[in-house]
Design an enzyme around this catalytic site. Structure first.
Site, mmCIF file in Angstrom:
data_model
loop_
_atom_site.group_PDB
_atom_site.id
_atom_site.type_symbol
_atom_site.label_atom_id
_atom_site.label_comp_id
_atom_site.label_asym_id
_atom_site.label_seq_id
_atom_site.Cartn_x
_atom_site.Cartn_y
_atom_site.Cartn_z
ATOM 1 N N HIS A 208 43.450 16.177 112.895
ATOM 2 C CA HIS A 208 44.429 15.140 113.249
ATOM 3 C C HIS A 208 44.648 14.209 112.060
ATOM 4 O O HIS A 208 45.765 13.730 111.840
ATOM 5 C CB HIS A 208 43.947 14.331 114.460
ATOM 6 C CG HIS A 208 43.802 15.144 115.707
ATOM 7 N ND1 HIS A 208 43.393 14.609 116.904
ATOM 8 C CD2 HIS A 208 44.014 16.456 115.942
ATOM 9 C CE1 HIS A 208 43.355 15.558 117.827
ATOM 10 N NE2 HIS A 208 43.717 16.692 117.263
ATOM 11 N N ASP B 60 35.530 20.757 117.820
ATOM 12 C CA ASP B 60 36.823 20.946 118.490
ATOM 13 C C ASP B 60 37.550 22.028 117.692
ATOM 14 O O ASP B 60 38.525 21.766 116.989
ATOM 15 C CB ASP B 60 37.591 19.621 118.504
ATOM 16 C CG ASP B 60 38.733 19.652 119.503
ATOM 17 O OD1 ASP B 60 38.953 20.716 120.110
ATOM 18 O OD2 ASP B 60 39.403 18.621 119.674
ATOM 19 N N HIS C 185 36.561 18.817 129.379
ATOM 20 C CA HIS C 185 37.613 18.171 130.169
ATOM 21 C C HIS C 185 37.329 18.524 131.623
ATOM 22 O O HIS C 185 36.853 19.627 131.901
ATOM 23 C CB HIS C 185 38.995 18.748 129.890
ATOM 24 C CG HIS C 185 39.509 18.590 128.506
ATOM 25 N ND1 HIS C 185 39.276 19.511 127.527
ATOM 26 C CD2 HIS C 185 40.279 17.628 127.953
ATOM 27 C CE1 HIS C 185 39.882 19.114 126.419
ATOM 28 N NE2 HIS C 185 40.493 17.982 126.643
ATOM 29 N N ASP D 260 35.414 14.708 115.936
ATOM 30 C CA ASP D 260 35.768 16.087 116.287
ATOM 31 C C ASP D 260 35.866 16.849 114.977
ATOM 32 O O ASP D 260 36.782 16.597 114.180
ATOM 33 C CB ASP D 260 37.096 16.147 117.051
ATOM 34 C CG ASP D 260 36.904 16.016 118.551
ATOM 35 O OD1 ASP D 260 35.772 15.725 118.987
ATOM 36 O OD2 ASP D 260 37.884 16.209 119.297
ATOM 37 N N ASP E 86 42.880 23.837 114.313
ATOM 38 C CA ASP E 86 41.528 23.740 114.875
ATOM 39 C C ASP E 86 40.593 24.843 114.384
ATOM 40 O O ASP E 86 39.906 25.498 115.173
ATOM 41 C CB ASP E 86 41.583 23.785 116.416
ATOM 42 C CG ASP E 86 42.131 22.506 117.020
ATOM 43 O OD1 ASP E 86 42.035 21.450 116.369
ATOM 44 O OD2 ASP E 86 42.639 22.562 118.158
ATOM 45 N N ASP F 226 38.525 21.916 132.487
ATOM 46 C CA ASP F 226 37.818 23.061 131.879
ATOM 47 C C ASP F 226 36.727 23.497 132.818
ATOM 48 O O ASP F 226 36.462 24.688 132.992
ATOM 49 C CB ASP F 226 37.018 22.683 130.619
ATOM 50 C CG ASP F 226 37.854 22.187 129.498
ATOM 51 O OD1 ASP F 226 39.011 22.595 129.411
ATOM 52 O OD2 ASP F 226 37.317 21.399 128.705
ATOM 53 N N GLU G 158 39.219 13.028 114.478
ATOM 54 C CA GLU G 158 39.275 14.492 114.321
ATOM 55 C C GLU G 158 39.846 14.848 112.949
ATOM 56 O O GLU G 158 40.900 14.354 112.543
ATOM 57 C CB GLU G 158 40.123 15.113 115.432
ATOM 58 C CG GLU G 158 40.291 16.618 115.248
ATOM 59 C CD GLU G 158 40.763 17.335 116.490
ATOM 60 O OE1 GLU G 158 40.370 16.931 117.601
ATOM 61 O OE2 GLU G 158 41.533 18.300 116.352
#
Ligand code: XLS
Ligand code: NI
Ligand code: NI
Length: 437
Positions: free
Chosen positions: A272, A340, A102, A297, A310, A105, A269
């Site tokens: 998710h 991730d 990101h 992810d 995660d 980050d 992901e």
């Protein structure tokens, strides 16, 4: 040059399934050929900058736990440069081909928008230099539109145009940064694009705003010649109660409704998917069936916890089923498998970061090998072929070709009587899968 990961001297290497070395691969043999491609080409692993180098191990009940030597510098910019150096040392030692980040980050938010932009530019230049030196590439970049308090009510879906514009300006910078670093994709994760209560929300307007936001991104990418793939990452809840990009089906519907489908694929992901009440492979198959599977992810949730834990993927069934879908889709294309994932806050030493990634890479490499063996054997494909074989009959083929009618179906039934029951053989197929695992 400061060494941040002394526990690994050179690089993590493949030592085979019998190895007892916790810092070696048992299954991920990157040059090994599987179905005509190397494991490295199939899996395209990436490290997530945010979890691995920025996640401090705090939770609502306790403070940071992670030992991160790159964070010992007082000045946020010195800190960011050191973090970037540590990151590339880690990528190289783990021998992963890609990473993802990101904007926030990589570089800290400044006091003004312009200062944030200049911070990002400096770090992008530094990361670019390290990419050249190491050969590590950028799988995707994204913008953090959820941490700063200004985004408490979302970015693209914010009721305040000023915040919407701020988000748009930030994304413009993040796409440009991704392009400069040769990023192969750009990801949009909803962050706070959702709502808590309808009492204060215009649901339709927020979705119209989001679509307008995406259209501007598509135009900007064309303007600057960014050729990477745009990806949307569905997530059902957390941080907001209702996220607009709930799951693959909701995202595909949104993209179709707003004439955006040609410009976006999906970043699926695992955690998710399960939060949405789906299996990981269901989400992969749904995206692939629309030709929109873009990237993945990889992580896992915990069946006893209702949030995005995660964790690193260690479930061989899950990686096998995921690889079956990815291979059936013809591979992951310009996407990859991005970890991730984060270590638990009690796993606070830097060596734990290696254990997490090595385990995840090995579990996916095994999943790949098992899925390839199942495909080569042909047992599943053969079973499905037979299960659907009645659709090859002329009367059935006419239905699929839109050349039939209810009356024609009625005629068929009158001529053929009652259908015979056929078993789906789920238990048999589950047993077959176990013979490969
Ligand atoms: C959060 C998301 C996030 C995206 C990138 O749940 O998974 O990490 O991948 O913004
Ligand atoms: Ni993610
Ligand atoms: Ni997530």
């Amino acid at each position: 040059m400061t060494i941040y990961f002394p526990e690994v001297k050179e690089t993590v290497i493949y030592e085979g399934p019998k190895s007892k070395n916790p810092l070696a691969f048992r299954w991920y043999d990157k040059d090994k050929m599987v179905l005509g491609k190397t494991m490295e080409e199939h899996l395209r692993f990436a490290v997530a900058y945010w979890h691995t180098f920025k996640s401090e191990g705090g939770d609502p009940f306790g403070n940071a736990t992670m030992s991160q030597a790159w964070k010992t510098y007082g000045d946020p910019m010195d800190n960011a440069f050191a973090t970037c150096d540590a990151a590339f040392e880690f990528f190289t030692k783990l021998s992963v081909p890609f990473y993802c980040f990101h904007d926030r980050d990589l570089a800290p938010e400044g006091d003004t928008f312009s200062q944030s932009c200049s911070n990002l530019e400096k770090l992008v230049a530094h990361a670019g230099k390290l990419q050249k030196q190491t050969g590590v590439k950028l799988l995707w970049g994204t913008a953090n539109l959820f941490s700063h308090p200004r985004y408490a009510h979302g970015a693209g879906t914010n009721p305040d145009f000023h915040v919407f514009a701020y988000g748009a300006a930030q994304v413009k910078q993040a796409i440009a940064a991704t392009q400069e670093l040769g990023g192969q994709n750009y990801v949009f994760w909803g962050g706070r694009e959702g709502y808590e209560t309808l009492l204060n929300t215009r649901l339709k307007q927020e979705q119209d705003q989001m679509a307008a936001f995406f259209h501007m991104c598509v135009e900007y990418a064309q303007e600057i010649g960014f050729t990477g793939q745009f990806l949307i990452e569905p997530k059902p809840k957390e941080p907001t109660k209702h996220q607009y990009d709930f799951d693959t089906a909701a995202v595909l519907n949104f993209l179709r409704a707003y004439d955006l489908l040609d410009h976006f694929k999906l970043n699926i992901e695992a955690n998710h998917a399960t939060l949405a009440g789906h299996s990981f492979e269901h989400e992969l198959a749904t995206a692939a069936s629309a030709g929109r599977l873009g990237s993945v992810d990889v992580n896992r949730g915990d069946s006893l916890l209702g949030w995005d834990t995660d964790q690193f993927p260690t479930d061989l069934y899950s990686t096998t089923f995921a690889m079956l879908e990815i291979l059936a889709a013809g591979g992951i294309g310009s996407g990859g498998l991005n970890f991730d994932a984060k270590v638990r806050r009690s796993s606070h030493e830097t060596v734990d970061l290696f254990h997490g990634h090595i385990g995840g890479m090995d579990t996916f490499a095994r999943g790949l090998a098992i899925a390839a063996a199942i495909i080569e054997d042909g047992v599943l494909a053969g079973f499905r072929e037979k299960r659907y074989s009645s659709w090859n009959e002329p009367a059935a083929a006419a239905v699929l070709a839109k050349g039939s009618s209810l009356a024609a179906c009625e005629e068929f039934v009158l001529a053929n009587g009652e259908p015979t029951m056929k078993s789906g053989r789920q238990e048999y197929l589950e047993n077959v899968i176990n013979t490969f695992i």
